[in-house]
Motif scaffolding. Structure first.
Motif, short mmCIF file in Angstrom:
data_model
loop_
_atom_site.label_atom_id
_atom_site.label_comp_id
_atom_site.label_asym_id
_atom_site.label_seq_id
_atom_site.Cartn_x
_atom_site.Cartn_y
_atom_site.Cartn_z
N GLY A 130 54.05 6.15 84.37
CA GLY A 130 53.00 5.16 83.69
C GLY A 130 53.77 5.17 82.49
N ASP A 131 53.37 3.92 81.94
CA ASP A 131 53.74 3.59 80.24
C ASP A 131 52.71 4.74 79.41
N ASP A 132 51.74 5.31 80.02
CA ASP A 132 50.73 6.16 79.24
C ASP A 132 51.65 7.57 78.99
N SER A 133 52.70 7.69 79.74
CA SER A 133 53.38 8.94 79.67
C SER A 133 54.62 8.85 78.83
N CYS A 134 54.58 8.26 77.50
CA CYS A 134 55.46 7.86 76.53
C CYS A 134 56.75 9.02 76.33
N ASN A 135 56.13 10.31 75.92
CA ASN A 135 57.42 11.35 75.96
C ASN A 135 58.23 11.81 77.16
N GLU A 136 57.33 11.88 78.23
CA GLU A 136 57.94 12.10 79.45
C GLU A 136 58.94 11.11 79.92
N LYS A 137 58.52 9.72 79.65
CA LYS A 137 59.39 8.80 80.12
C LYS A 137 60.43 8.85 79.33
N ARG A 138 60.51 8.86 77.85
CA ARG A 138 61.69 8.93 77.01
C ARG A 138 62.47 10.17 77.37
N LEU A 139 62.10 11.33 77.91
CA LEU A 139 63.08 12.47 78.15
C LEU A 139 63.79 11.70 79.55
N LEU A 140 62.99 11.32 80.53
CA LEU A 140 63.51 10.70 81.74
C LEU A 140 64.71 9.95 81.40
N GLU A 141 64.49 8.99 80.49
CA GLU A 141 65.31 7.87 80.07
C GLU A 141 66.59 8.39 79.57
N MET A 142 66.46 9.40 78.97
CA MET A 142 67.73 10.27 78.28
C MET A 142 68.51 10.93 79.27
N LYS A 143 67.73 11.66 80.28
CA LYS A 143 68.25 12.31 81.43
C LYS A 143 69.17 11.18 82.36
N ARG A 144 68.62 10.20 82.43
CA ARG A 144 68.93 8.89 83.39
C ARG A 144 70.52 8.56 82.47
N SER A 145 70.47 8.10 81.23
CA SER A 145 71.42 7.81 80.47
C SER A 145 72.90 8.73 80.39
N ARG A 146 72.31 10.04 80.57
CA ARG A 146 73.58 11.02 80.75
C ARG A 146 74.18 11.07 82.04
N LEU A 147 73.39 10.93 82.84
CA LEU A 147 73.73 10.97 84.50
C LEU A 147 74.42 9.74 84.58
N LEU A 148 74.16 8.61 84.08
CA LEU A 148 74.79 7.20 84.35
C LEU A 148 76.37 7.21 83.38
N GLU A 149 76.56 8.17 82.39
CA GLU A 149 77.55 8.19 81.76
C GLU A 149 78.63 9.20 82.61
N GLN A 150 78.00 10.21 83.21
CA GLN A 150 78.82 11.03 83.85
C GLN A 150 79.22 10.50 85.16
N LEU A 151 78.46 9.58 85.65
CA LEU A 151 79.00 8.88 87.08
C LEU A 151 79.93 7.77 86.83
N GLU A 152 79.92 7.24 85.66
CA GLU A 152 80.94 6.10 85.37
C GLU A 152 82.13 6.87 84.93
N GLU A 153 82.10 8.07 84.32
CA GLU A 153 83.24 8.94 84.28
C GLU A 153 84.00 9.38 85.48
N ALA A 154 82.95 9.58 86.32
CA ALA A 154 83.56 10.13 87.73
C ALA A 154 84.18 9.07 88.51
N LYS A 155 83.57 7.74 88.59
CA LYS A 155 84.14 6.62 89.05
C LYS A 155 85.58 6.44 88.40
N ARG A 156 85.76 6.65 87.17
CA ARG A 156 86.83 6.39 86.26
C ARG A 156 88.04 7.39 86.90
#
Length: 290
Positions: free
Chosen positions: A195-221
């Motif tokens: 939920g939007d009320d969990s701002c800190n948790e959501k921010r951490l999850l978004e950071m984790k997602r961004s790192r994983l997305l970068e790693q996945l794109e590198e793996a695709k390359r």
């Protein structure tokens, strides 16, 4: 016609029972998100199209679609009451035996109990299929060894080394892509249910997602680079092997990736199913001091 992994009959049965249960669950029930999430991403959402999964083993030995077993892991499933032991806590699933239970609550309890039984059957069938895939991997690896022997006999040593390196790289990059995409799918699923009320948790999850997305794109390359080198290897093989030997190589390579994907698919299904069973059991748990 050869095709990618097909769902087992017990999987369809569980999907139907889940839908039946969700339709009678009280609103805001926490089981909603786990049993019937609005969006459920899987690793396939991130790597679809990267592999040819429309293959079948030359001689399939699978026979795991049964949906009517009566025993699982030595535990008989009774219609009226199912008693289980879990982490030192006694769990009793009572089929309407409480004198204070309303008809609606009894129906809900029965649906949950029925679903738990089917989910256990689903895990049993998936485990059998996983074992079959492991056997298919051994058969395919044996074919690969035969091809490698032929390659070493017909090609120069340097080309034979390129072949072995390419085959190893296909296995490594496939496993890496599936691992990263599965982690990314889990992060996305958690993020979608935060939920939007969990701002800190959501921010951490978004950071984790961004790192994983970068790693996945590198793996695709990396995969693209392996594919380019693989095209050179394939050309050399096609020029030096017979048509039958080259077809065996193509089959072996595609099947190697497919079996890795199928195995990961089943593993993820088992994990999700276990989480669903745990959540359902928790709604019945009566803590008893042993």
């Amino acid at each position: 016609m050869p095709t990618r992994r097909q769902k087992l009959p017990i999987e369809f049965e569980c999907d139907k029972l889940i839908l039946d249960l969700v339709n009678v669950l009280p609103s805001q029930d926490k089981l909603y998100d786990l049993l019937s999430p609005k969006t459920l991403k899987t690793f396939d959402d991130y790597v679809s199209g990267l592999y040819n999964l429309n293959l079948s083993p030359r001689q399939s030995t699978r026979d795991v679609g049964t949906s009517t077993p009566t025993k699982f892991n030595g535990c008989e499933m009774e219609e009226s009451k199912l008693e289980l032991q879990c982490n030192g806590v006694e769990i009793k699933l009572l089929n309407g035996s409480s004198p204070n239970s309303s008809p609606d609550s009894c129906l809900l309890a029965k649906k949950k109990e029925d679903l738990i039984q089917h989910l256990n059957r689903k895990i049993s069938s998936l485990n059998v299929e996983q074992k079959t895939i492991a056997e298919e991997i051994l058969v395919n690896d044996s074919l690969g060894s035969t091809i490698a022997t032929t390659v070493s006999q017909k090609l120069r040593s340097i080309d034979s080394t390129k072949f072995r390196t390419f085959v190893d790289d296909v296995g490594h990059i496939t496993s890496l892509l599936l691992s990263l995409s599965a982690r990314l799918a889990r992060a996305d699923n958690v993020l979608l249910n935060t939920g939007d009320d969990s701002c800190n948790e959501k921010r951490l999850l978004e950071m984790k997602r961004s790192r994983l997305l970068e790693q996945l794109e590198e793996a695709k390359r990396l995969k693209e680079d392996i594919d380019r080198r693989g095209a050179i290897v394939c050309k050399i093989l096609e020029e030096n092997l017979s048509s039958d030997e080259y077809r065996d190589f193509e089959f072996f390579l595609n099947m190697k990736a497919k079996l890795i994907v199928d195995s990961r698919n089943i593993t993820d299904k088992v994990v999700l199913t276990e989480e669903q069973i745990t959540a359902l059991k928790e709604t019945f748990i009566q803590k008893v001091k042993l």
